[in-house]
Design an enzyme around this catalytic site. Structure first.
Site, PDB file in Angstrom:
ATOM      1  N   ILE A 176     -77.323 -74.557 -22.707  1.00  0.00           N
ATOM      2  CA  ILE A 176     -78.878 -74.351 -23.125  1.00  0.00           C
ATOM      3  C   ILE A 176     -78.581 -73.661 -25.021  1.00  0.00           C
ATOM      4  N   ILE A 218     -70.158 -61.092 -28.706  1.00  0.00           N
ATOM      5  CA  ILE A 218     -71.311 -60.246 -29.563  1.00  0.00           C
ATOM      6  C   ILE A 218     -71.327 -58.576 -28.903  1.00  0.00           C
ATOM      7  N   THR A 236     -70.504 -58.598 -21.256  1.00  0.00           N
ATOM      8  CA  THR A 236     -71.503 -59.305 -22.113  1.00  0.00           C
ATOM      9  C   THR A 236     -72.448 -59.784 -22.177  1.00  0.00           C
ATOM     10  N   THR A 252     -83.621 -64.582 -16.914  1.00  0.00           N
ATOM     11  CA  THR A 252     -83.834 -65.703 -16.250  1.00  0.00           C
ATOM     12  C   THR A 252     -84.883 -65.253 -15.196  1.00  0.00           C
ATOM     13  N   ASP A 253     -85.367 -65.799 -14.206  1.00  0.00           N
ATOM     14  CA  ASP A 253     -86.304 -66.037 -13.495  1.00  0.00           C
ATOM     15  C   ASP A 253     -84.971 -65.257 -12.642  1.00  0.00           C
ATOM     16  N   GLU A 254     -84.010 -65.356 -12.265  1.00  0.00           N
ATOM     17  CA  GLU A 254     -83.475 -64.720 -11.199  1.00  0.00           C
ATOM     18  C   GLU A 254     -83.149 -62.840 -11.237  1.00  0.00           C
ATOM     19  N   TYR A 300     -74.599 -61.536 -11.046  1.00  0.00           N
ATOM     20  CA  TYR A 300     -75.042 -61.803 -12.512  1.00  0.00           C
ATOM     21  C   TYR A 300     -76.957 -61.593 -13.157  1.00  0.00           C
ATOM     22  N   LYS A 355     -78.364 -59.449 -15.973  1.00  0.00           N
ATOM     23  CA  LYS A 355     -79.209 -59.809 -16.663  1.00  0.00           C
ATOM     24  C   LYS A 355     -80.361 -58.882 -16.884  1.00  0.00           C
ATOM     25  N   LYS A 363     -72.767 -75.899 -12.105  1.00  0.00           N
ATOM     26  CA  LYS A 363     -73.758 -76.055 -11.976  1.00  0.00           C
ATOM     27  C   LYS A 363     -74.150 -76.780 -10.982  1.00  0.00           C
ATOM     28  N   LEU A 364     -74.651 -76.607 -10.155  1.00  0.00           N
ATOM     29  CA  LEU A 364     -74.976 -78.218  -9.260  1.00  0.00           C
ATOM     30  C   LEU A 364     -75.094 -79.509  -9.389  1.00  0.00           C
ATOM     31  N   ASP A 378     -72.352 -70.093   3.075  1.00  0.00           N
ATOM     32  CA  ASP A 378     -73.380 -69.687   2.083  1.00  0.00           C
ATOM     33  C   ASP A 378     -73.105 -68.876   1.169  1.00  0.00           C
ATOM     34  N   GLY A 411     -75.821 -63.307  -0.717  1.00  0.00           N
ATOM     35  CA  GLY A 411     -76.580 -63.070  -1.017  1.00  0.00           C
ATOM     36  C   GLY A 411     -77.562 -63.447  -1.967  1.00  0.00           C
ATOM     37  N   HIS A 412     -77.379 -65.397  -1.428  1.00  0.00           N
ATOM     38  CA  HIS A 412     -78.427 -66.117  -1.536  1.00  0.00           C
ATOM     39  C   HIS A 412     -79.933 -66.284  -1.599  1.00  0.00           C
TER      40      HIS A 412
HETATM   41  P1  NAD Z   1     -73.304 -71.643 -20.491  1.00  0.00           P
HETATM   42  O1  NAD Z   1     -72.779 -70.521 -19.423  1.00  0.00           O
HETATM   43  O2  NAD Z   1     -73.189 -73.045 -19.969  1.00  0.00           O
HETATM   44  O3  NAD Z   1     -72.944 -70.817 -21.577  1.00  0.00           O
HETATM   45  C1  NAD Z   1     -72.913 -69.898 -22.406  1.00  0.00           C
HETATM   46  C2  NAD Z   1     -72.032 -69.987 -23.741  1.00  0.00           C
HETATM   47  O4  NAD Z   1     -72.313 -68.421 -24.330  1.00  0.00           O
HETATM   48  C3  NAD Z   1     -70.928 -70.292 -23.694  1.00  0.00           C
HETATM   49  O5  NAD Z   1     -71.186 -71.110 -25.280  1.00  0.00           O
HETATM   50  C4  NAD Z   1     -69.957 -69.192 -24.384  1.00  0.00           C
HETATM   51  O6  NAD Z   1     -68.944 -69.354 -24.547  1.00  0.00           O
HETATM   52  C5  NAD Z   1     -70.692 -68.290 -24.632  1.00  0.00           C
HETATM   53  N1  NAD Z   1     -70.265 -67.389 -24.084  1.00  0.00           N
HETATM   54  C6  NAD Z   1     -70.388 -65.837 -23.247  1.00  0.00           C
HETATM   55  N2  NAD Z   1     -69.689 -64.645 -23.471  1.00  0.00           N
HETATM   56  C7  NAD Z   1     -70.359 -64.622 -24.500  1.00  0.00           C
HETATM   57  C8  NAD Z   1     -69.867 -64.273 -25.457  1.00  0.00           C
HETATM   58  N3  NAD Z   1     -69.271 -62.667 -25.056  1.00  0.00           N
HETATM   59  N4  NAD Z   1     -69.647 -63.644 -27.196  1.00  0.00           N
HETATM   60  C9  NAD Z   1     -70.292 -64.462 -27.640  1.00  0.00           C
HETATM   61  N5  NAD Z   1     -70.458 -65.914 -27.021  1.00  0.00           N
HETATM   62  C10 NAD Z   1     -70.605 -65.948 -25.385  1.00  0.00           C
HETATM   63  O7  NAD Z   1     -74.435 -70.388 -20.517  1.00  0.00           O
HETATM   64  P2  NAD Z   1     -75.821 -71.562 -20.001  1.00  0.00           P
HETATM   65  O8  NAD Z   1     -76.704 -72.246 -19.425  1.00  0.00           O
HETATM   66  O9  NAD Z   1     -76.000 -72.178 -21.416  1.00  0.00           O
HETATM   67  O10 NAD Z   1     -77.536 -70.660 -20.516  1.00  0.00           O
HETATM   68  C11 NAD Z   1     -78.247 -69.431 -21.113  1.00  0.00           C
HETATM   69  C12 NAD Z   1     -78.236 -68.240 -21.664  1.00  0.00           C
HETATM   70  O11 NAD Z   1     -79.776 -68.797 -20.420  1.00  0.00           O
HETATM   71  C13 NAD Z   1     -77.707 -67.453 -20.985  1.00  0.00           C
HETATM   72  O12 NAD Z   1     -78.503 -66.324 -21.044  1.00  0.00           O
HETATM   73  C14 NAD Z   1     -78.428 -67.525 -19.564  1.00  0.00           C
HETATM   74  O13 NAD Z   1     -77.955 -66.213 -18.709  1.00  0.00           O
HETATM   75  C15 NAD Z   1     -80.072 -68.353 -19.747  1.00  0.00           C
HETATM   76  N6  NAD Z   1     -80.807 -69.410 -18.517  1.00  0.00           N
HETATM   77  C16 NAD Z   1     -79.343 -69.971 -18.159  1.00  0.00           C
HETATM   78  C17 NAD Z   1     -80.589 -70.902 -17.223  1.00  0.00           C
HETATM   79  C18 NAD Z   1     -79.952 -72.322 -16.764  1.00  0.00           C
HETATM   80  O14 NAD Z   1     -80.188 -72.647 -15.784  1.00  0.00           O
HETATM   81  N7  NAD Z   1     -78.684 -72.385 -17.058  1.00  0.00           N
HETATM   82  C19 NAD Z   1     -81.742 -71.071 -16.646  1.00  0.00           C
HETATM   83  C20 NAD Z   1     -82.594 -69.688 -17.221  1.00  0.00           C
HETATM   84  C21 NAD Z   1     -81.480 -68.915 -17.739  1.00  0.00           C
HETATM   85  O1  DAU Z   2     -82.798 -69.891 -12.177  1.00  0.00           O
HETATM   86  C1  DAU Z   2     -82.009 -69.070 -13.388  1.00  0.00           C
HETATM   87  C2  DAU Z   2     -80.536 -69.430 -12.973  1.00  0.00           C
HETATM   88  O2  DAU Z   2     -80.610 -70.861 -12.411  1.00  0.00           O
HETATM   89  C3  DAU Z   2     -79.560 -69.085 -14.320  1.00  0.00           C
HETATM   90  O3  DAU Z   2     -80.411 -67.877 -14.867  1.00  0.00           O
HETATM   91  C4  DAU Z   2     -78.201 -69.131 -14.146  1.00  0.00           C
HETATM   92  O4  DAU Z   2     -77.943 -69.451 -15.070  1.00  0.00           O
HETATM   93  C5  DAU Z   2     -77.844 -70.672 -13.533  1.00  0.00           C
HETATM   94  O5  DAU Z   2     -76.515 -70.647 -13.522  1.00  0.00           O
HETATM   95  C6  DAU Z   2     -79.158 -71.056 -12.799  1.00  0.00           C
HETATM   96  O6  DAU Z   2     -78.866 -70.227 -11.129  1.00  0.00           O
HETATM   97  P1  DAU Z   2     -78.580 -70.667  -9.515  1.00  0.00           P
HETATM   98  O7  DAU Z   2     -77.616 -70.057  -9.298  1.00  0.00           O
HETATM   99  O8  DAU Z   2     -80.114 -71.435  -9.248  1.00  0.00           O
HETATM  100  O9  DAU Z   2     -77.345 -72.424  -9.767  1.00  0.00           O
HETATM  101  P2  DAU Z   2     -76.477 -73.206  -9.386  1.00  0.00           P
HETATM  102  O10 DAU Z   2     -76.562 -74.534 -10.078  1.00  0.00           O
HETATM  103  O11 DAU Z   2     -74.984 -72.276  -8.959  1.00  0.00           O
HETATM  104  O12 DAU Z   2     -77.003 -73.175  -8.435  1.00  0.00           O
HETATM  105  C7  DAU Z   2     -78.393 -73.411  -7.663  1.00  0.00           C
HETATM  106  C8  DAU Z   2     -78.826 -73.676  -6.280  1.00  0.00           C
HETATM  107  O13 DAU Z   2     -77.487 -74.656  -5.322  1.00  0.00           O
HETATM  108  C9  DAU Z   2     -78.318 -72.536  -5.226  1.00  0.00           C
HETATM  109  O14 DAU Z   2     -79.883 -72.672  -4.324  1.00  0.00           O
HETATM  110  C10 DAU Z   2     -77.035 -72.949  -4.799  1.00  0.00           C
HETATM  111  C11 DAU Z   2     -76.715 -74.052  -4.707  1.00  0.00           C
HETATM  112  N1  DAU Z   2     -75.168 -74.441  -4.595  1.00  0.00           N
HETATM  113  C12 DAU Z   2     -74.722 -74.619  -6.134  1.00  0.00           C
HETATM  114  C13 DAU Z   2     -73.042 -74.931  -5.670  1.00  0.00           C
HETATM  115  C14 DAU Z   2     -72.729 -74.907  -7.242  1.00  0.00           C
HETATM  116  C15 DAU Z   2     -75.186 -75.546  -3.808  1.00  0.00           C
HETATM  117  O15 DAU Z   2     -75.724 -75.527  -2.711  1.00  0.00           O
HETATM  118  N2  DAU Z   2     -73.545 -75.752  -3.875  1.00  0.00           N
HETATM  119  C16 DAU Z   2     -73.129 -75.501  -5.151  1.00  0.00           C
HETATM  120  O16 DAU Z   2     -71.886 -76.294  -4.724  1.00  0.00           O
END
Ligand code: NAD
Ligand code: DAU
Length: 348
Positions: free
Chosen positions: A13, A63, A103, A134-136, A162, A166, A201-202, A284, A287-288
């Site tokens: 992001i 950070i 972190t 995050t909404d989590e 996780y 957060k 990620k999925l 599964d 804690g899904h």
């Molecule tokens: P990501 O894992 O793709 O990227 C995380 C980045 O942070 C990486 O570039 C990593 O090198 C850097 N990082 C990790 N630890 C660090 C540290 N100690 N110091 C400096 N940099 C560090 O994550 P993302 O999916 O881009 O998520 C970004 C933010 O958005 C996170 O805070 C996550 O909780 C939040 N978020 C993600 C989602 C999603 O669907 N991916 C949804 C809602 C919120």
């Molecule tokens: O809701 C926001 C969150 O979304 C962010 O805070 C997290 O950083 C981000 O990773 C994401 O979390 P999820 O756990 O929802 O995302 P993930 O892509 O890991 O999984 C999405 C759904 O798919 C979840 O119900 C688990 C399922 N899944 C995931 C993987 C990796 C599978 O069924 N199989 C898989 O191999």
């Protein structure tokens, strides 16, 4: 010129946000502090240094490194911090949660403490510390009553290490507003998809496996629900909150787009023309959480934000992006990801 310290800008992001903001804003300077963990990838920022020289500085670091963060604040005196940096994958937090505490909790607290130390109180009115959450943190929702969604008033009830890390960071950030009136903002977004997402990620995992005729691991019965938002819509919302959000407030961000995991997997297979027989139900996730859904009324009413893109349109663009970038995927899945994948999915 507005100076923004972005952390985690080499991740999914964060890098999308840096591309987005340079295209949108002319008068901006970005400092990107990133530790370049397995999820951080400078390839995601290709072209940025060249196209925006004089407006962009990359700093490789943590950070949680107080001395480094102090140096950055002393040197750049940014107007705002957007804290994207995090360990972001739920499954990895179940395998080992230590780095998530370091972190996500202590790193965020370090940034916050240094910002409070370096930003003069008389300037706080113009400064902003935006925590990307995050909404989590809200836990899970009942799957049969679609009228219930997460609002900003929903109590925090995180389940995974996780989401607990957060939620802890959110509490610390909020405490700085409640105690000092420090200019904080928190956004809580639902699941993002789009280019540069790490294939743990999925959505990118399914695309990558399907392209390689590998089995597609679907947890449990595949009926868990996530509320998917295209990453550019998230970036747009973050910018709206930074510009117009009321300090001390939380803003939920979501796509009003609930989909069961199995539906997503089938849509990807259908678009790629790959067989459903690749789908493999596996044990599964511990804690899904069953269902996430965001009520985004507040950000819509107060800041005028709503998603621009539909899932139907952007899931195709996202799949096309992965098809067009095999080199990016191949670089990312070699090494660390390979070892993680073998450990995580050894039984399929
Ligand atoms: P990501 O894992 O793709 O990227 C995380 C980045 O942070 C990486 O570039 C990593 O090198 C850097 N990082 C990790 N630890 C660090 C540290 N100690 N110091 C400096 N940099 C560090 O994550 P993302 O999916 O881009 O998520 C970004 C933010 O958005 C996170 O805070 C996550 O909780 C939040 N978020 C993600 C989602 C999603 O669907 N991916 C949804 C809602 C919120
Ligand atoms: O809701 C926001 C969150 O979304 C962010 O805070 C997290 O950083 C981000 O990773 C994401 O979390 P999820 O756990 O929802 O995302 P993930 O892509 O890991 O999984 C999405 C759904 O798919 C979840 O119900 C688990 C399922 N899944 C995931 C993987 C990796 C599978 O069924 N199989 C898989 O191999």
């Amino acid at each position: 010129m507005k100076k923004i310290l972005i952390t985690g800008g080499a991740g999914f992001i964060g890098s999308n946000f840096i591309h987005y903001i340079f295209e949108k804003e002319k008068d901006i300077f970005i400092i990107n502090l990133d530790k370049l963990t397995y999820a951080g990838n400078l390839e995601n920022l290709k072209g940025i240094e060249q196209n925006y020289s004089g407006k962009y500085k990359f700093i490789h670091g943590d950070i949680y490194n107080k001395e480094l963060v102090e140096y950055i604040f002393a040197e750049y005196n940014s107007d705002a911090v957007i804290n994207f940096a995090a360990e972001s994958h739920v499954d990895r937090s179940i395998l080992d949660s230590n780095i998530f505490i370091e972190t996500n909790v202590l790193g965020s607290a370090t940034l916050l403490n240094v910002a409070k130390k370096f930003w003069k109180e008389e300037d706080w009115e113009k400064k902003r510390f935006l925590q990307i959450s995050t909404d989590e943190v809200y836990g899970t929702l009942p799957e049969n009553d679609k009228s219930i969604k997460f609002t900003e008033e929903t109590p925090l009830k995180p389940h995974s290490p996780y989401s607990a890390s957060k939620a802890s960071a959110d509490c610390i950030v909020q405490s700085f507003y409640d105690t000092y009136e420090f200019p904080t903002l928190i956004t809580r977004c639902s699941n993002n998809y789009g280019p540069y997402q790490f294939p743990e990620k999925l959505i990118p995992l399914i695309i990558n496996n399907a392209l390689n005729d590998k089995k597609l691991p679907v947890y449990g019965d595949g009926k868990n629900i996530r509320d998917w938002l295209y990453v550019e819509d998230h970036c747009n919302a973050i910018w709206a909150v930074l510009q117009k959000g009321k300090i001390g407030e939380v803003y939920n961000i979501g796509g009003n787009n609930e989909i069961q995991n199995i539906e997503i997997v089938k849509r990807i297979l259908d678009y790629l023309g790959e067989p459903h027989s690749l789908i493999t139900y596996v044990k599964d996730r511990l804690g899904h959480d069953r269902r996430y859904a965001i009520d985004a009324t507040k950000i819509k009413n107060e800041l005028g934000w709503k998603p621009k893109f539909t899932f139907e349109e952007k899931i195709k663009d996202t799949i096309d992006w992965y098809l067009k970038n095999p080199k990016w995927i191949n670089n990312v899945i070699s090494g660390e990801y390979q070892r993680y994948y073998e450990k995580m999915y050894k039984n399929i």
